[in-house]
Design an enzyme around this catalytic site. Structure first.
Site, PDB file in Angstrom:
ATOM      1  N   ASP A 525       0.866  -1.172   0.000  1.00 54.18           N
ATOM      2  CA  ASP A 525       0.000   0.000   0.000  1.00 54.18           C
ATOM      3  C   ASP A 525       0.908   1.228   0.000  1.00 54.18           C
ATOM      4  O   ASP A 525       2.108   1.131   0.237  1.00 54.18           O
ATOM      5  CB  ASP A 525      -0.890  -0.036   1.250  1.00 54.18           C
ATOM      6  CG  ASP A 525      -1.842   1.139   1.315  1.00 54.18           C
ATOM      7  OD1 ASP A 525      -2.387   1.508   0.263  1.00 54.18           O
ATOM      8  OD2 ASP A 525      -2.016   1.696   2.403  1.00 54.18           O
ATOM      9  N   THR A 527       0.019   4.786   1.500  1.00 59.14           N
ATOM     10  CA  THR A 527      -0.049   5.573   2.725  1.00 59.14           C
ATOM     11  C   THR A 527       0.224   4.719   3.950  1.00 59.14           C
ATOM     12  O   THR A 527      -0.431   3.707   4.179  1.00 59.14           O
ATOM     13  CB  THR A 527      -1.432   6.234   2.863  1.00 59.14           C
ATOM     14  OG1 THR A 527      -1.693   7.007   1.716  1.00 59.14           O
ATOM     15  CG2 THR A 527      -1.480   7.122   4.092  1.00 59.14           C
ATOM     16  N   ASP A 725      -1.346  -1.102   6.261  1.00 57.22           N
ATOM     17  CA  ASP A 725      -1.482  -0.611   7.635  1.00 57.22           C
ATOM     18  C   ASP A 725      -2.883  -0.155   7.998  1.00 57.22           C
ATOM     19  O   ASP A 725      -3.153   0.163   9.152  1.00 57.22           O
ATOM     20  CB  ASP A 725      -0.517   0.555   7.874  1.00 57.22           C
ATOM     21  CG  ASP A 725      -1.009   1.847   7.230  1.00 57.22           C
ATOM     22  OD1 ASP A 725      -1.597   1.786   6.129  1.00 57.22           O
ATOM     23  OD2 ASP A 725      -0.801   2.921   7.831  1.00 57.22           O
TER      24      ASP A 725
END
Length: 838
Positions: A525, A527, A725
């Site tokens: 991912d 961000t 996250d």
């Protein structure tokens, strides 16, 4: 008739087979099918059978299993060995938890020390944060004095001294076993000397008394060895036969037991045996020295194994040392030293220079550099300021600060790490199934080879035929070592998981550790994974009749109810500007797109272009052109629409982590393809990918899109790891072969992942991959050694070299080799402690 029951206590295939065999033998049972996953027994019977009959059969067969009707609570047998899930406050608190180092019963644990009911090995105590001892002080003259702090005795005035902590169960077991070894050695040496003296032409001992009487001396000296020092081996052997969980102690019990009983029988009834079994003095050959030396050498191996095994969980022991016992609590403006157990959430604590941080919390006043190396593996201290989080067990630098306790007791990061390491250490890697399958046939095959050896020596052996046959048959039993095979995987896993924890890589289970070695595609991912996950608002752009202040009000009202990191950044920015956050109505969060809501009869939508499409809002060319300029610089743009009209956007920046580029290069060098999947727009994704030299990336990906992409890659035969996250990453993390969560991310992401990186950067993935490669190589080395050892040792013990070279293997030498085989496996696993993961 068919009826379904619940079985309590099953945790592995061995349990399933044992229960199935036991219940199938019950009179009146036609067929017994055992469902391990649902803990059920489907029993087909000729007529109704009382449940007490089943329970009695299970109790007689051995093992902690109970049976009860579906929907009714089980009647737990009151026994010293209970599983951790049973109602035991000490076990629930993490105290007095024991498990088998070979994980014969999966993650089953007990609340008291003892032997594994399957393999017979000593149970090992789990190291838990709750077991950390508090230092107390006493007077050397008045032991009734017991104080928490050093000082002077209230009776005689002498300085108090620290009370020596009680030995752990592991140490107690080791010392008890060591004492028994010295006793066994003390009685075995005279037996050995007497037996070896027979090789002398003019034996001086026989001048003192006849060989017949020396046999009685050996018999008397052997009694403490057999019936005290090593009696536990025979108990384990009998239990293994009774429950049909055949293991190493089965072979030892049969081999040494036959040698000793043969000697006793031959001494008492010598006329029963043919002349081939007798010596020149017409006494039967006795093997007290073989039996006692074998048992003593096996005991020595157990002692060495216990000492070596204690080093395999050294990582957890080092983590436990980090847990402080005391803390300085601010009470009414004054510092008060309290026990760590007395700290509650929201307490204000003082941390002085050089102190260990007592619990997890936030710095409320002051700043300092914190050494987090034991948790993250990074040696450079991290500067912490007001508002930054600090973790229990890390070491404060040269400055003092105040902190607010947020997580205490078992909630702290240190406690969670210790718990995760313990659970992972007890879990089974898929490769262990091979060892388990081999072990299941091992003992019966060895016993069969031993019998065949005896028969072949009787048929083809030289005189004295039966002596050769007996000695070689015993040697076969003794040299075989299923223990080395069983230890090959769990020892490497235990050391590897601990090594990972020391380097900030937390492994949830052994399966993840094994799978990480096979990864050839890594999905990341953007961000919080490639970037720092600390977004900040750079600018607010308004268009048309709407002012920047109006946009701030709308944006803050919408984002105040959102959990997304970008939303938190805008709320924080608005608060810094002194703008009052208004209430929103009909709030709705659309995963991967944005948020919507009503404010003062206006329909608002905030998010990416897909959110604008869903809200039916049009974006003007002028607005789009302005946003693209920011996106091409790698920044994120969130559009705001009012009543289906895009009226502006907010520009959010999130710095790329310094370690991301280097980590990606390292992974690509290992032929691991790194692909970025982000919900951000194409322009932003391209800018980030270019800065990191990422060739493969996809933008505008919703959570289900990420999951679908992983499925597509898996269908192509790829082995995929996913690093993320956020909540929106959870489906992809669960779908991937190995899910990797950033320790700085959400609880949902961490729960969905098999590996957690405490520091939250991609370099942790490099460490995880290197760890997996090292552990799998170590496991294969152990399995190879154990299999080769047994493949070569058993035929040699059987006498396969005798026709060609005249070489035979003494049962005593076989016992020595067997003892060191397990120790060698553990020693090889311990080499992982020195492996560099960078």
């Amino acid at each position: 008739m068919t009826k379904t029951y619940h079985i309590h206590g099953m945790s592995c295939k061995g349990c399933q087979n044992h229960v199935q065999q036991t219940l199938s033998k019950v009179s009146g049972v036609i067929q017994a099918d055992i469902d391990l996953s649902n803990a059920q027994a489907i029993l087909e019977t000729e007529k109704p059978i009382k449940i007490g009959v089943y329970q009695a059969a299970l109790a007689e067969a051995g093992g902690d299993y109970t049976i009860h009707e579906q929907g009714k609570a089980p009647k737990i047998k009151k026994d010293s060995k209970k599983t951790k899930s049973e109602t035991n406050p000490k076990a629930a608190a993490g105290e007095g938890v024991y498990y088998c180092p070979m994980h014969c019963e999966g993650d089953k644990t007990y609340d008291k020390p003892g032997d594994c009911p399957v393999c017979g090995m000593d149970l090992v105590q789990e190291k838990t944060a709750g077991a950390t001892a508090h230092t107390t002080y006493t007077c050397p003259m008045h032991p009734e004095i017991n104080e928490d702090e050093p000082g002077s005795c209230s009776i005689c005035g002498m300085d108090l001294v620290p009370v020596e902590p009680d030995l752990s169960a592991e140490e107690k077991s080791y010392k008890k076993m060591l004492n028994k070894f010295w006793i066994a050695l003390g009685f075995t040496l005279p037996i050995f000397i007497i037996a070896m003296s027979e090789m002398l032409n003019d034996n001086p001992l026989y001048k003192l008394m006849a060989q017949e009487y020396w046999n009685w001396v050996q018999f008397i000296l052997s009694l403490p060895v057999v019936f005290y020092a090593t009696w536990m081996f025979f108990e384990r052997a009998w239990r293994s036969v009774k429950t049909w969980n055949l293991n190493m102690f089965t072979l030892i019990g049969i081999g040494a037991g036959v040698a000793w009983l043969f000697s006793v029988f031959g001494m008492l009834i010598p006329d029963f045996f043919p002349q081939q079994f007798k010596t020149a003095s017409d006494t039967v050959h006795v093997y007290y020295e073989a039996a006692t030396v074998i048992l003593t050498l096996v005991l020595m191996g157990q002692v060495l194994e216990a000492r070596a095994h204690s080093k395999t969980n050294s990582a957890v022991k080092e983590l436990l040392k980090l847990a402080p016992n005391k803390a300085l609590k601010i009470v009414n403006g004054n510092e008060q030293q309290v026990s760590i157990d007395e700290i509650e959430k929201n307490d204000i604590l003082r941390v002085k220079p050089g102190d260990r941080i007592p619990v997890d919390g936030i710095i409320t006043e002051g700043e300092s550099a914190i050494d987090e190396s034991m948790i993250t593996g990074e040696p450079i201290p991290v500067n912490k300021n007001e508002g930054d989080t600090v973790s229990s067990g890390t070491i404060n630098g040269k400055q003092s600060f105040l902190m607010k306790a947020e997580k205490v007791g078992g909630e702290t990061l240190l406690s969670q790490i210790i718990e995760m390491v313990n659970k992972a250490s007890r879990s089974q890697a898929p490769i262990q199934k091979l060892a388990d399958k081999i072990s299941g046939y091992f003992v019966p095959v060895v016993v069969g080879i031993s019998i065949l050896t005896f028969i072949l020596w009787v048929i083809f052996g030289p005189e004295p035929i039966y002596v050769y046959a007996l000695v070689n048959a015993i040697a076969v039993l003794i040299i075989a070592c299923p223990c080395a095979l069983g230890l090959a995987t769990p020892m490497s896993v235990m050391v590897g998981v601990g090594k990972g924890a020391q380097n900030g890589v937390l492994i949830k289970n052994a399966e993840a550790l094994e799978k990480m070695d096979k990864i050839n595609v890594l999905i990341v991912d953007k961000t919080g994974t490639l970037t720092e996950g600390k977004p900040s608002v750079e600018a607010i752009h308004s268009y048309g009749d709407f002012t920047e202040e109006a946009l701030l009000e709308y944006i803050s009202a919408l984002n105040n109810l959102s959990e997304h990191p970008l939303a938190e950044a805008t709320v924080r920015y608005v608060q810094e500007q002194g703008v009052t956050i208004s209430k929103i109505e009909n709030f709705n969060s659309v995963t991967g797109k944005g948020v919507t809501g009503n404010f003062e009869n206006k329909k608002l939508a905030l998010g990416n272009e897909k959110m604008m499409e869903e809200a039916g809002a049009s974006i003007t060319d002028e607005l789009r052109a302005a946003s693209i300029k920011h996106q091409e610089q790698g920044k994120t743009v969130s559009f705001l629409s009012v009543n289906k009209e895009a009226v502006g956007f907010v520009v959010i920046t999130d710095k790329i982590k310094k370690s991301s580029k280097k980590a990606i290069q390292a992974l690509q060098a290992k032929d691991i393809a790194v692909i970025m999947l982000t919900g951000d727009n194409q322009n932003t994704a391209k800018a980030v990918a270019n800065s990191l030299n990422l060739i493969d990336y996809k933008a505008g990906m919703l959570p289900e899109d990420k999951q679908d992409e992983i499925v597509r890659l898996q269908n192509e035969g790829k082995f995929v790891a996913m690093a993320g996250d956020g909540i929106n990453d959870a489906p992809a993390l669960a779908q991937s072969n190995v899910g990797i969560a950033m320790g700085t991310g959400t609880d949902v992401a961490i729960e969905s992942a098999a590996i957690t990186l405490v520091q939250g950067d991609l370099h942790g993935i490099v460490k995880a991959h290197n760890l997996s490669v090292a552990v799998m190589r170590n496991i294969k080395q152990n399995l190879f050694f154990a299999l080769i050892y047994n493949s070569i040792g058993v035929p040699i013990a059987a006498g396969v070299l005798y026709p060609f070279f005249g070489i035979l293997l003494s049962p005593m030498i076989a016992a020595l080799a067997m003892s060191f085989s397990s120790v060698s496996v553990i020693a090889n696993a311990l080499r992982l402690r020195n492996k560099s993961l960078d």
